[in-house]
Motif scaffolding. Sequence first.
Motif, PDB file in Angstrom:
ATOM      1  N   ARG A  50       0.609  -1.180   0.172  1.00 46.01           N
ATOM      2  CA  ARG A  50      -0.026   0.152   0.393  1.00 46.01           C
ATOM      3  C   ARG A  50       0.931   1.380   0.343  1.00 46.01           C
ATOM      4  O   ARG A  50       1.970   1.335   0.859  1.00 46.01           O
ATOM      5  CB  ARG A  50      -0.565  -0.139   1.573  1.00 46.01           C
ATOM      6  N   ILE A  51       0.216   2.608  -0.467  1.00 45.13           N
ATOM      7  CA  ILE A  51       1.104   3.614  -0.404  1.00 45.13           C
ATOM      8  C   ILE A  51       1.029   4.172   0.521  1.00 45.13           C
ATOM      9  O   ILE A  51       0.134   4.386   1.472  1.00 45.13           O
ATOM     10  CB  ILE A  51       0.630   4.497  -1.364  1.00 45.13           C
ATOM     11  N   PRO A  52       2.291   4.180   1.759  1.00 43.61           N
ATOM     12  CA  PRO A  52       1.939   4.893   3.044  1.00 43.61           C
ATOM     13  C   PRO A  52       1.896   5.928   2.612  1.00 43.61           C
ATOM     14  O   PRO A  52       1.781   6.896   2.264  1.00 43.61           O
ATOM     15  CB  PRO A  52       3.700   5.162   2.872  1.00 43.61           C
ATOM     16  N   ILE A  53       1.080   6.793   4.097  1.00 46.99           N
ATOM     17  CA  ILE A  53       0.190   7.927   4.556  1.00 46.99           C
ATOM     18  C   ILE A  53       1.541   8.409   4.226  1.00 46.99           C
ATOM     19  O   ILE A  53       2.742   8.560   4.277  1.00 46.99           O
ATOM     20  CB  ILE A  53      -0.607   7.679   5.067  1.00 46.99           C
ATOM     21  N   SER A  54       1.600  10.161   3.829  1.00 49.62           N
ATOM     22  CA  SER A  54       2.336  11.420   3.632  1.00 49.62           C
ATOM     23  C   SER A  54       1.287  12.130   4.537  1.00 49.62           C
ATOM     24  O   SER A  54       0.549  12.411   5.604  1.00 49.62           O
ATOM     25  CB  SER A  54       1.856  12.346   2.237  1.00 49.62           C
ATOM     26  N   LEU A  55       2.647  12.974   5.009  1.00 46.98           N
ATOM     27  CA  LEU A  55       2.558  14.329   5.839  1.00 46.98           C
ATOM     28  C   LEU A  55       0.939  15.064   5.567  1.00 46.98           C
ATOM     29  O   LEU A  55       0.428  15.323   7.100  1.00 46.98           O
ATOM     30  CB  LEU A  55       3.922  14.672   6.528  1.00 46.98           C
ATOM     31  N   TYR A  56       1.048  14.989   4.457  1.00 46.30           N
ATOM     32  CA  TYR A  56      -0.420  16.110   4.013  1.00 46.30           C
ATOM     33  C   TYR A  56      -1.417  15.448   4.384  1.00 46.30           C
ATOM     34  O   TYR A  56      -2.109  15.940   4.950  1.00 46.30           O
ATOM     35  CB  TYR A  56       0.192  16.649   2.776  1.00 46.30           C
ATOM     36  N   GLU A  57      -1.687  13.585   4.198  1.00 46.46           N
ATOM     37  CA  GLU A  57      -2.528  13.309   4.546  1.00 46.46           C
ATOM     38  C   GLU A  57      -2.975  12.908   5.241  1.00 46.46           C
ATOM     39  O   GLU A  57      -4.338  13.486   6.379  1.00 46.46           O
ATOM     40  CB  GLU A  57      -2.503  11.855   3.675  1.00 46.46           C
ATOM     41  N   VAL A  58      -2.423  13.355   6.584  1.00 50.14           N
ATOM     42  CA  VAL A  58      -2.099  13.499   8.366  1.00 50.14           C
ATOM     43  C   VAL A  58      -3.410  14.358   8.352  1.00 50.14           C
ATOM     44  O   VAL A  58      -3.864  14.626   9.095  1.00 50.14           O
ATOM     45  CB  VAL A  58      -1.505  12.489   8.672  1.00 50.14           C
ATOM     46  N   SER A  59      -2.221  15.509   7.629  1.00 48.95           N
ATOM     47  CA  SER A  59      -2.349  17.315   7.985  1.00 48.95           C
ATOM     48  C   SER A  59      -4.606  16.783   7.492  1.00 48.95           C
ATOM     49  O   SER A  59      -4.911  17.629   8.565  1.00 48.95           O
ATOM     50  CB  SER A  59      -1.858  18.034   7.883  1.00 48.95           C
ATOM     51  N   GLU A  60      -4.993  16.773   6.623  1.00 52.63           N
ATOM     52  CA  GLU A  60      -5.787  16.986   6.548  1.00 52.63           C
ATOM     53  C   GLU A  60      -7.041  15.712   6.940  1.00 52.63           C
ATOM     54  O   GLU A  60      -7.788  16.273   7.319  1.00 52.63           O
ATOM     55  CB  GLU A  60      -5.573  16.319   4.933  1.00 52.63           C
ATOM     56  N   ILE A  61      -6.317  14.807   7.259  1.00 48.06           N
ATOM     57  CA  ILE A  61      -7.396  13.736   8.172  1.00 48.06           C
ATOM     58  C   ILE A  61      -7.546  14.535   9.487  1.00 48.06           C
ATOM     59  O   ILE A  61      -8.740  15.177   9.973  1.00 48.06           O
ATOM     60  CB  ILE A  61      -6.894  12.490   8.452  1.00 48.06           C
ATOM     61  N   LEU A  62      -6.256  15.148  10.203  1.00 48.61           N
ATOM     62  CA  LEU A  62      -6.565  16.002  11.696  1.00 48.61           C
ATOM     63  C   LEU A  62      -7.271  17.478  11.887  1.00 48.61           C
ATOM     64  O   LEU A  62      -7.962  17.750  12.482  1.00 48.61           O
ATOM     65  CB  LEU A  62      -4.814  16.520  12.300  1.00 48.61           C
ATOM     66  N   SER A  63      -7.471  18.138  10.143  1.00 50.86           N
ATOM     67  CA  SER A  63      -8.057  18.802  10.168  1.00 50.86           C
ATOM     68  C   SER A  63     -10.105  18.509  10.080  1.00 50.86           C
ATOM     69  O   SER A  63     -10.699  19.156  10.551  1.00 50.86           O
ATOM     70  CB  SER A  63      -7.719  19.936   8.894  1.00 50.86           C
ATOM     71  N   ARG A  64      -9.990  17.330   9.753  1.00 52.42           N
ATOM     72  CA  ARG A  64     -11.597  16.856   9.319  1.00 52.42           C
ATOM     73  C   ARG A  64     -11.878  16.522  10.859  1.00 52.42           C
ATOM     74  O   ARG A  64     -13.098  16.968  11.376  1.00 52.42           O
ATOM     75  CB  ARG A  64     -11.166  15.607   8.832  1.00 52.42           C
ATOM     76  N   ILE A  65     -10.617  15.904  11.870  1.00 49.89           N
ATOM     77  CA  ILE A  65     -11.353  15.734  13.230  1.00 49.89           C
ATOM     78  C   ILE A  65     -11.553  17.028  13.731  1.00 49.89           C
ATOM     79  O   ILE A  65     -12.697  17.646  14.590  1.00 49.89           O
ATOM     80  CB  ILE A  65     -10.267  14.794  14.292  1.00 49.89           C
ATOM     81  N   GLN A  66     -10.794  18.171  13.905  1.00 50.82           N
ATOM     82  CA  GLN A  66     -10.728  18.844  13.877  1.00 50.82           C
ATOM     83  C   GLN A  66     -12.383  19.811  13.793  1.00 50.82           C
ATOM     84  O   GLN A  66     -12.895  21.071  14.351  1.00 50.82           O
ATOM     85  CB  GLN A  66      -9.616  20.380  14.155  1.00 50.82           C
ATOM     86  N   ALA A  67     -12.603  20.245  12.649  1.00 52.48           N
ATOM     87  CA  ALA A  67     -14.352  20.613  11.814  1.00 52.48           C
ATOM     88  C   ALA A  67     -15.255  19.587  12.657  1.00 52.48           C
ATOM     89  O   ALA A  67     -16.205  19.698  12.983  1.00 52.48           O
ATOM     90  CB  ALA A  67     -14.106  20.633  10.155  1.00 52.48           C
TER      91      ALA A  67
END
Length: 443
Positions: free
Chosen positions: A112-129
């Motif tokens: 599987r393609i490893p997750i990137s720092l940008y993707e982690v940042s996007e996920i955390l933004s979704r949690i915050q929202a």
Amino acid sequence: MIFSWRNKRAARHAAKNEKLELISNMELKIPSHFRCPISLDLMRDPVTLSTGITYDRDSIEKWIEAGNNTCPITNQFLTNLDPVPNHTLRMMIQDWCVEKRSYGIERIPTPRIPISLYEVSEILSRIQAAKEQEDGEGCKEVVLKINALAKESDRNKRCILSQGTSGVLAATFEAFSKVPFDRNVGLLEEILSTLTTLMLPLDGDAKPYLGSNSSLHCLVWFLKNGNLSGRRNSVLALLHIFSSDQQKIDDLSEIGGAIEALLNLIKEPISPSTTNASLKLMYHIVSKSSSSANSEIIARLAKMGLVQMLLEMLVDCEKSICEKALGVLDEICRCDEGREKAYGNALTMPVLVKKLLRVSDLATQFSVSILWKLGKNEKCEGGHVLTEALQLGAFQKLLLLLQVGCADRTKEKASELLKLMNLYRDRAECIDSLDFKNIKRPF
């Protein structure tokens, strides 16, 4: 006809076994360019560095995370620390695995393609929202995704943790713990599970959120009403919080039902890891709570039967649990209520004398301390506690302990115990304990 069928089947089995034996005797050579230059194993996820050298992703990422910024083969400085997947070589390796399947080689799965720092940042933004909108279901969906990604690979887990995910999740836990539980139990349980199974030890940003008043009440609720995993996770979280914050221990003691729920986990164990965590948390409670509340807490625990639970547990338990149970019992015996319960239990002396020199240095230290507290503070005439200890062979074991060596404080307590026991040696028939072949000596 039956015999003919059996003969044919036997012949087929013989031919199959002969083929397998022939294959096993043949040497299978892995092409050199399929091997990782670091691990020398068949590459499962080949990636290429800026120097043009290809390595297995797991091996080269460990090399880079160790602080190296050069290529292991060429020793050239890396202009880019992000390795590029070598899809061509991976497909060649997969095709080779398929060709050699008769040798027992399994085709490596497409990574599987490893997750990137940008993707982690996007996920955390979704949690915050989702937190700001109080969208429990939406937040739970994102937390489940984080959990799944972290379990895919160690690389994903490291990437997720590096972005402060534990602090974000802990803040989300606190936010949703302030609203009614019946609407967000599933979300809170999922966050707690992710934090305790994937992200321990928690970073400094996470602890204040989990140690807040609303979060503590929520953790105690799980401790009392949660399922098995929920109760286990709440104990682990509480232990991690209180191991470095004494004030939070007092806060926990003031929450109704918290002490009782923890006691139930010791009385009805879920797993060895949960029992270990429960005993360790109980030790923090009885030893580090403020002096004004300490005696009251110990008295409550003694009345609730903790001394008897610990003694029954000590009859037959593993080393780690034994040490923690003796540690808790040692703290409880600092107070009159705890000692009274220990005096009245028939298991006290046999268990304590048995643990001397048999489990570990720490267990011996706690056992000597408990015996010292019981012997020194015995109020009844006749020295029944000391006499029983003499009859069980404690005198000989303490002498041996002084000979083999121990910590200074333990040596002082052992010496004082010997002086106290010596007063009753003419009244007690001591068991000959010269056979110490089963005792674990430190030399």
